[in-house]
Design a protein around this motif. Structure first.
Motif, PDB file in Angstrom:
ATOM      1  N   ILE A   1     -14.622  -7.982  -4.041  1.00 46.22           N
ATOM      2  CA  ILE A   1     -14.065  -9.067  -4.869  1.00 46.22           C
ATOM      3  C   ILE A   1     -12.675  -9.434  -4.356  1.00 46.22           C
ATOM      4  N   PRO A   2     -12.410 -10.715  -4.079  1.00 41.93           N
ATOM      5  CA  PRO A   2     -11.100 -11.109  -3.537  1.00 41.93           C
ATOM      6  C   PRO A   2      -9.976 -10.977  -4.568  1.00 41.93           C
ATOM      7  N   PHE A   3      -8.768 -10.717  -4.074  1.00 39.47           N
ATOM      8  CA  PHE A   3      -7.567 -10.743  -4.902  1.00 39.47           C
ATOM      9  C   PHE A   3      -6.391 -11.124  -4.006  1.00 39.47           C
ATOM     10  N   ALA A   4      -5.310 -11.577  -4.625  1.00 43.83           N
ATOM     11  CA  ALA A   4      -4.140 -12.031  -3.868  1.00 43.83           C
ATOM     12  C   ALA A   4      -3.507 -10.857  -3.130  1.00 43.83           C
ATOM     13  N   LYS A   5      -3.195 -11.077  -1.848  1.00 48.80           N
ATOM     14  CA  LYS A   5      -2.599  -9.993  -1.060  1.00 48.80           C
ATOM     15  C   LYS A   5      -1.073 -10.016  -1.100  1.00 48.80           C
ATOM     16  N   ASN A   6      -0.495 -10.909  -1.870  1.00 49.04           N
ATOM     17  CA  ASN A   6       0.944 -11.098  -1.937  1.00 49.04           C
ATOM     18  C   ASN A   6       1.693  -9.787  -2.179  1.00 49.04           C
ATOM     19  N   LYS A   7       2.492  -9.379  -1.217  1.00 49.88           N
ATOM     20  CA  LYS A   7       3.399  -8.220  -1.266  1.00 49.88           C
ATOM     21  C   LYS A   7       2.680  -6.868  -1.313  1.00 49.88           C
ATOM     22  N   LEU A   8       1.361  -6.847  -1.220  1.00 47.03           N
ATOM     23  CA  LEU A   8       0.646  -5.578  -1.367  1.00 47.03           C
ATOM     24  C   LEU A   8       0.936  -4.609  -0.234  1.00 47.03           C
ATOM     25  N   LEU A   9       0.999  -5.112   1.006  1.00 49.33           N
ATOM     26  CA  LEU A   9       1.289  -4.221   2.130  1.00 49.33           C
ATOM     27  C   LEU A   9       2.703  -3.664   2.030  1.00 49.33           C
ATOM     28  N   GLN A  10       3.652  -4.485   1.548  1.00 46.41           N
ATOM     29  CA  GLN A  10       5.027  -4.008   1.414  1.00 46.41           C
ATOM     30  C   GLN A  10       5.133  -2.931   0.331  1.00 46.41           C
ATOM     31  N   ILE A  11       4.489  -3.180  -0.809  1.00 52.28           N
ATOM     32  CA  ILE A  11       4.549  -2.210  -1.914  1.00 52.28           C
ATOM     33  C   ILE A  11       3.862  -0.901  -1.519  1.00 52.28           C
ATOM     34  N   THR A  12       2.607  -1.006  -1.108  1.00 46.59           N
ATOM     35  CA  THR A  12       1.833   0.196  -0.823  1.00 46.59           C
ATOM     36  C   THR A  12       2.344   0.913   0.416  1.00 46.59           C
ATOM     37  N   GLY A  13       2.744   0.148   1.434  1.00 49.08           N
ATOM     38  CA  GLY A  13       3.255   0.754   2.658  1.00 49.08           C
ATOM     39  C   GLY A  13       4.509   1.576   2.420  1.00 49.08           C
ATOM     40  N   ASN A  14       5.426   1.070   1.607  1.00 46.59           N
ATOM     41  CA  ASN A  14       6.629   1.833   1.291  1.00 46.59           C
ATOM     42  C   ASN A  14       6.295   3.101   0.523  1.00 46.59           C
ATOM     43  N   LEU A  15       5.333   3.013  -0.391  1.00 44.27           N
ATOM     44  CA  LEU A  15       4.938   4.212  -1.135  1.00 44.27           C
ATOM     45  C   LEU A  15       4.301   5.248  -0.217  1.00 44.27           C
ATOM     46  N   ILE A  16       3.468   4.790   0.731  1.00 44.53           N
ATOM     47  CA  ILE A  16       2.826   5.718   1.663  1.00 44.53           C
ATOM     48  C   ILE A  16       3.863   6.383   2.573  1.00 44.53           C
ATOM     49  N   SER A  17       4.749   5.571   3.147  1.00 42.22           N
ATOM     50  CA  SER A  17       5.781   6.129   4.028  1.00 42.22           C
ATOM     51  C   SER A  17       6.668   7.110   3.277  1.00 42.22           C
ATOM     52  N   ASN A  18       7.000   6.790   2.035  1.00 38.65           N
ATOM     53  CA  ASN A  18       7.812   7.686   1.222  1.00 38.65           C
ATOM     54  C   ASN A  18       7.061   8.990   0.957  1.00 38.65           C
ATOM     55  N   ALA A  19       5.768   8.884   0.656  1.00 34.89           N
ATOM     56  CA  ALA A  19       4.969  10.088   0.394  1.00 34.89           C
ATOM     57  C   ALA A  19       4.911  10.976   1.628  1.00 34.89           C
ATOM     58  N   MET A  20       4.717  10.367   2.801  1.00 33.13           N
ATOM     59  CA  MET A  20       4.656  11.153   4.036  1.00 33.13           C
ATOM     60  C   MET A  20       6.012  11.774   4.368  1.00 33.13           C
ATOM     61  N   LYS A  21       7.051  11.057   4.036  1.00 31.64           N
ATOM     62  CA  LYS A  21       8.395  11.560   4.305  1.00 31.64           C
ATOM     63  C   LYS A  21       8.661  12.865   3.546  1.00 31.64           C
ATOM     64  N   PHE A  22       8.173  12.953   2.299  1.00 31.43           N
ATOM     65  CA  PHE A  22       8.475  14.119   1.462  1.00 31.43           C
ATOM     66  C   PHE A  22       7.311  15.100   1.360  1.00 31.43           C
ATOM     67  N   THR A  23       6.317  14.931   2.235  1.00 28.97           N
ATOM     68  CA  THR A  23       5.207  15.884   2.291  1.00 28.97           C
ATOM     69  C   THR A  23       5.328  16.720   3.558  1.00 28.97           C
ATOM     70  N   PRO A  24       5.275  18.027   3.458  1.00 30.68           N
ATOM     71  CA  PRO A  24       5.420  18.876   4.655  1.00 30.68           C
ATOM     72  C   PRO A  24       4.175  18.801   5.542  1.00 30.68           C
ATOM     73  N   ARG A  25       4.298  19.292   6.752  1.00 31.70           N
ATOM     74  CA  ARG A  25       3.168  19.354   7.680  1.00 31.70           C
ATOM     75  C   ARG A  25       2.007  20.102   7.037  1.00 31.70           C
ATOM     76  N   GLU A  26       0.787  19.695   7.378  1.00 26.61           N
ATOM     77  CA  GLU A  26      -0.441  20.241   6.806  1.00 26.61           C
ATOM     78  C   GLU A  26      -0.671  19.773   5.367  1.00 26.61           C
ATOM     79  N   GLY A  27       0.193  18.893   4.877  1.00 22.82           N
ATOM     80  CA  GLY A  27       0.044  18.403   3.515  1.00 22.82           C
ATOM     81  C   GLY A  27      -0.977  17.275   3.422  1.00 22.82           C
ATOM     82  N   LEU A  28      -1.060  16.675   2.243  1.00 19.66           N
ATOM     83  CA  LEU A  28      -2.078  15.663   1.969  1.00 19.66           C
ATOM     84  C   LEU A  28      -1.452  14.461   1.275  1.00 19.66           C
TER      85      LEU A  28
END
Length: 399
Positions: free
Chosen positions: A282-309
């Protein structure tokens, strides 16, 4: 530890970059000619067009070096965007800031760098056009001026793309308005025709010729308008193919995996993206989604140690009057205390280095909160120190 440069207008800069709503995987062809021209002008082997967000330097097009991204704190261009002027490093191998970087120590063993900020009219450096070489170089004033012209053209093309995206969005909104108007007028028109029919039947009993003729005109006009409304609705049936300003869950999942799997592999973190099956197309507007989700993912990886999830769960709930997009980013990292959560929810920037020594700039989650608020969405954070974190984003979507 080395202090990483941050532009004085960093919050405004990353907001400006988010306004372009850029898919970093989609611009290779659009700027390939300019990257090649820059290398020819400078006489260097390598030329890159880089955009820099809170965590990552994204190479949206390259010439002479196959690279898509690197951590911002590892880049030379982070210094270029912190100034209004071009930034030059005569010899990367002898500069303490860069001599230990992977692109200097290992192949291609770069030595020379010259970068020009990609500066908007509002004074925000979105990234940099840079030329690099394995050998030492010296650029003449004439070559530098030509490189500045190329950098300006890159910004012009980004602005043009932004305008085109805006026009497509307005066209889509206009089409939706047209369908709404057609729906809105069908009800009253149907009522008029029904009323006219009743009056017409009463008029026949009373043999009022003038009234009958007038009522017949109302009926014909009403039917004509109703047919027009039906025609508008028929030609405006929803097209299920994705428009330029739309994602579906499958496309969104694919984009996130392509953009952020390299970061996970680099830190040896398991990264998975899942979607709900019943609403995946089902389509939905992609407006700002990559910016929002990408920052959350990068932040999560930043504070997750090696071998983490780090996991991302995407779902779209279909309702009668609207759809609800829900994004959950969960990690097994260091977690947050209540004060940290309150700072994020209050839009207050905080800076902390990551578990792998990644530099903290403090603007990523503040930007996320700003963007979610601008989309009338909500952010929830569930976390405790030492027990990871779950960032839940809820964004209303048109049905």
């Amino acid at each position: 530890m080395q202090n990483n440069p941050v532009p004085q207008n960093e919050m405004e800069r990353i907001i400006s970059l988010s306004d372009y709503d850029i898919d970093y995987t989609a611009f290779q062809d659009q700027f390939k000619d300019l990257a090649k021209l820059a290398a020819k002008v400078a006489g260097t082997e390598v030329s890159l067009v880089n955009l820099i967000d809170t965590f990552t330097q994204w190479t949206i097009t390259n010439h002479g070096l196959e690279i898509d991204q690197m951590p911002r704190d590892q880049s030379v261009c982070q210094y270029t965007i912190a100034t209004e002027n071009p930034f030059e490093v005569k010899d990367l191998q002898s500069d303490d800031r860069f001599k230990d970087k992977f692109y200097v120590v290992d192949e291609p063993k770069l030595r020379y760098y010259y970068g020009i900020p990609l500066r908007t009219e509002g004074g925000h450096n979105l990234g940099a056009l840079c030329v690099l070489d394995k050998d030492l170089k010296s650029l003449s004033p004439e070559k530098i001026e030509l490189l500045k012209i190329i950098a300006d053209e890159i910004v012009n093309r980004l602005n043009a793309q932004k305008m085109i995206t805006g026009l497509k969005t307005k066209l889509h909104d206009a089409n939706e308005s047209k369908k709404k108007v057609a729906h809105d007028i069908r009800g009253p028109l149907g009522g008029i025709i029904g009323l006219a029919q009743v009056i017409s039947e009463q008029g026949k009993e009373n043999e009022i010729d003038e009234v009958l003729e007038f009522i017949n005109l109302i009926q014909r006009s009403g039917r004509s308008l109703l047919e027009l409304a039906d025609e508008i609705l028929t030609t405006s049936k929803p097209v299920r193919d994705l428009k330029a300003n739309e994602f579906n869950l499958l496309i969104f999942k694919d984009k996130l995996e392509k953009l952020y799997m390299p970061q996970a592999i680099s830190k040896n973190i398991k990264f998975t993206v899942t979607t709900s099956v019943n609403s995946a197309t089902i389509p939905f507007a992609k407006n700002k989604l990559l910016q929002i989700t990408g920052n959350l993912i990068s932040n999560a990886m930043k504070f997750t140690p090696r071998e983490g999830l780090v996991t991302v769960d995407l779902s779209l709930k279909v309702e009668e009057t609207r759809n609800i997009l829900q994004i959950n980013v969960t990690d097994t990292g260091v977690g947050l205390d209540q004060a940290g959560i309150d700072n994020i929810m209050g839009g207050i920037k905080t800076s902390t280095d990551g578990t792998g020594g990644e530099a903290g700039y403090g603007f990523g989650l503040a930007l996320v909160k700003h963007l979610i608020d601008s989309l009338q969405g909500t952010l929830h954070i569930y976390s405790q120190p030492g027990q990871g974190a779950n960032f839940e984003v809820i964004l209303p979507q048109a049905p």
